[in-house]
Design an enzyme around this catalytic site. Structure first.
Site, short mmCIF file in Angstrom:
data_model
loop_
_atom_site.label_atom_id
_atom_site.label_comp_id
_atom_site.label_asym_id
_atom_site.label_seq_id
_atom_site.Cartn_x
_atom_site.Cartn_y
_atom_site.Cartn_z
N GLU A 164 18.03 13.32 50.86
CA GLU A 164 19.48 13.44 51.03
C GLU A 164 19.80 13.24 52.50
O GLU A 164 19.05 13.73 53.36
CB GLU A 164 19.98 14.82 50.58
CG GLU A 164 20.38 14.84 49.13
CD GLU A 164 20.86 16.19 48.62
OE1 GLU A 164 21.35 16.24 47.49
OE2 GLU A 164 20.74 17.19 49.34
N ASP A 208 31.74 26.18 42.41
CA ASP A 208 31.49 24.84 42.93
C ASP A 208 30.97 23.89 41.83
O ASP A 208 31.49 22.80 41.62
CB ASP A 208 30.43 24.98 44.03
CG ASP A 208 30.17 23.70 44.76
OD1 ASP A 208 31.09 23.23 45.43
OD2 ASP A 208 29.04 23.18 44.65
N HIS A 230 13.18 19.47 39.51
CA HIS A 230 13.56 18.07 39.30
C HIS A 230 12.36 17.12 39.40
O HIS A 230 12.12 16.30 38.52
CB HIS A 230 14.62 17.62 40.32
CG HIS A 230 15.88 18.44 40.30
ND1 HIS A 230 16.38 19.03 39.17
CD2 HIS A 230 16.76 18.75 41.29
CE1 HIS A 230 17.51 19.67 39.46
NE2 HIS A 230 17.75 19.52 40.74
#
Ligand code: NDP
Ligand SMILES: O=C1O[C@H](COP(=O)(O)O)[C@@H](O)[C@H](O)[C@H]1O
Length: 521
Positions: free
Chosen positions: A252, A44, A276
């Protein structure tokens, strides 16, 4: 027929042509045949991010057209053409004018791509790989001359070590550098990350290992040091005397979508916050580095990480969206958090008493990542500004990069009254002719240049895991409640309360949608 875009591609740009700063950071690109090997090429990440990023570098003339090959390696039985067909749809020659040109450039790129099918744990596969790389090198460069080998592990971490060993054994470059890019997650907790680091460290030097965190490649994140240290505006106010709280937010508006199996094992803290958001926090909070050399920057990041206090349970809210367990790859009784808000406290002279609130969630009401710095009230409020709200400086990483300041101004007109307004630097308006590079594009270029500034160093990783491991173990042992929230909502109400408790003052009645966001809709 006139020259196509492919014909017009210049030889790889040299750093000296491209770099705006001719200081110590500008690096010479060493010459030599370049082999980029993507292990896990059938996956992916490879098709969505790695290959498209390399293609974009190629399209813009950053890679040496006649002196490189890209080799995909994975177990899936694919031919060269099979891999090319699989990738084609992901390679977008945006910003080129003619359709014919776009097709040519994609074809030219795909001509460089070949594929080897082999297992991750057999000598034979890696001997074949080395053979293929060597034969490309020799075809172009003979048996002499420098060569460059970049191995990108777009693989589950479970096979990093076995693959690392076989690369070390069979594929090390004898005529130039060998670099290995590894993807997160780098472990599941401190012990497993340390083990991984040790094993990789036995195989490769720290200078050969590039631990990628793609948030470090985002434009606004890369801008942080410039904003903080090149602007007199910010230098004197970036501290506990002036800043009330900082929020670093990731949202998200979709769920785990096809990656439920992976996510259920890791959860949102390991997926987003420990890496992150913590990396972003380092750049917001660190002291000024001595220079922009990778080691100086990373030294300061490690210092700020070391100053973070142990996380307390009262400073954590966890959530899971209501339809998460409908995913067949997720366990029926999963308690894995898909949302978390965590207050991080930095015990140093600059930040003592300033909460850094890290918030991340899947399946929320919108997709957004931003840093929101809220300032304290101006003292001696003769304008009744408290009613209007506080100054804020917001850096929006995505969508539509922007930085804006919320500030109090006189309401235009005959009356003397104060109101909240904004100074807005929306990148898509201000820099209309500039294409903002994808994070992966920039970071892969750094790996070819040998610049490790935007990659995670081993000691940095170790401290990052030290901070979160006690909390993660409690979560794994079901010691912290996980609150259900509605798919598409703002997440658990308890998180809003936590933010309020930490002193964030929401501006009432102030609604401003940046023009760049309006365009986005
Ligand atoms: N996808 C994403 O958006 C992101 C991914 N990452 C990280 O990048 C890496 C790759 O991710 P992604 O491409 O999504 O992963 P995939 O699950 O797609 O795996 C990549 C390839 O690895 C091989 N593979 C899969 N499972 C195994 C296994 N158990 N043992 C050996 N080989 C296996 C498969 O190739 P084959 O069977 O053909 O050999 C697969 O095509 C991971 O570390 C991931 O955490 C990081 C950020 C974002
Ligand atoms: O690393 C990851 O990041 C993506 C989000 O990346 P972005 O650049 O689109 O913000 C996230 O969806 C994924 O779960 C995570 O593994």
């Amino acid at each position: 027929m006139g020259p196509t875009l492919v014909d017009k591609i210049a030889p790889a740009k040299m750093d000296s042509e491209r770099s705006s700063h001719s200081d110590s950071r500008a690096r010479t690109i060493e010459g030599g045949f370049l082999s980029i090997v993507i292990l896990g090429a059938s996956g992916d990440l490879a098709k969505k991010k790695t290959f498209p990023a390399i293609f974009n570098l190629f399209r813009q003339g950053f890679l040496p057209l006649n002196q490189m090959k890209i080799i995909g390696y994975a177990r899936s039985p694919l031919s060269d053409q099979g891999l090319r067909d699989r990738l084609r749809g992901y390679l977008k020659a945006e910003h080129t004018t003619a359709t014919k040109d776009s097709i040519d450039i994609v074809d030219k790129f795909l001509d460089l791509v070949t594929y080897i099918s082999g297992p991750y744990d057999s000598d034979k596969g890696f001997m074949d790989l080395n053979e293929a790389i060597s034969s490309h090198e020799q075809a172009e460069y003979g048996k002499e001359g420098p060569t460059r080998r970049l191995f990108y592990l777009a693989l589950p971490p479970s096979v990093y070590i076995v693959v690392g060993k076989l690369l070390r054994h069979h594929c090390i470059n004898q005529r130039g550098w060998t670099r290995v890019v590894v993807e997160k997650p780098f472990g599941k907790d401190l012990a497993s990350a340390e083990e991984l680091s040790k094993e990789l460290g036995d195989l490769f030097t720290e200078q050969q290992i590039y631990r990628i965190d793609h948030y470090l490649g985002k434009e606004i994140v890369q801008n942080l040091l410039v904003m903080r240290f090149a602007n007199r505006f910010f230098v004197p106010i970036w501290n506990r005397d002036n800043i009330a709280n900082v929020q670093i937010v990731f949202k998200e508006n979709f769920g785990t979508e096809g990656r439920g199996g992976y996510f259920d094992e890791y959860g949102i803290i390991r997926d987003i916050i420990q890496n992150h958001l913590l990396q972003v926090l380092c750049l917001v909070a660190m002291e000024k580095p001595v220079s922009l050399s990778p080691e100086h920057v990373r030294d300061e990041k490690v210092k700020v990480l070391r100053a973070i206090e142990p996380i307390q349970n009262k400073d954590v809210v966890l959530g899971q969206y209501d339809s998460y367990r409908d995913d067949p790859t997720v366990s029926r009784d999963s308690r894995t958090p898909t949302f978390a808000a965590v207050v991080v406290r930095i015990n140093n002279e600059r930040w003592d008493g300033v909460p850094f609130i890290l918030r991340a969630g899947k399946a929320l009401d919108s997709r957004k990542a931003e840093i929101r710095v809220q300032f304290r009230d101006a003292p001696g409020d003769i304008f009744k500004c408290k009613k209007q709200g506080r100054n804020e400086f917001v850096m929006r990483l995505q969508p539509s990069e922007a930085m804006y300041m919320k500030l109090t101004v006189k309401q235009p007109g005959l009356e003397m009254s104060a109101t909240q307004s904004e100074l807005d630097l929306s990148y898509h308006q201000r820099y209309q002719d500039i294409v903002i590079p994808e994070a992966y594009e920039r970071l892969i270029l750094d790996t070819i240049r040998g610049d490790q500034q935007h990659f995670v160093r081993r000691d940095e990783l170790q401290v990052a895991w030290q901070i979160f491991t006690p909390l993660l173990h409690q979560i794994d042992d079901a010691q912290i409640p996980v609150i259900m929230y509605k798919n598409g909502s703002r997440g658990p109400l308890e998180a809003e309360k936590l933010v309020e408790r930490e002193g964030y003052v929401r501006t009432s009645g102030y609604i401003w949608i940046p023009p760049s966001l309006k365009q986005e809709k």
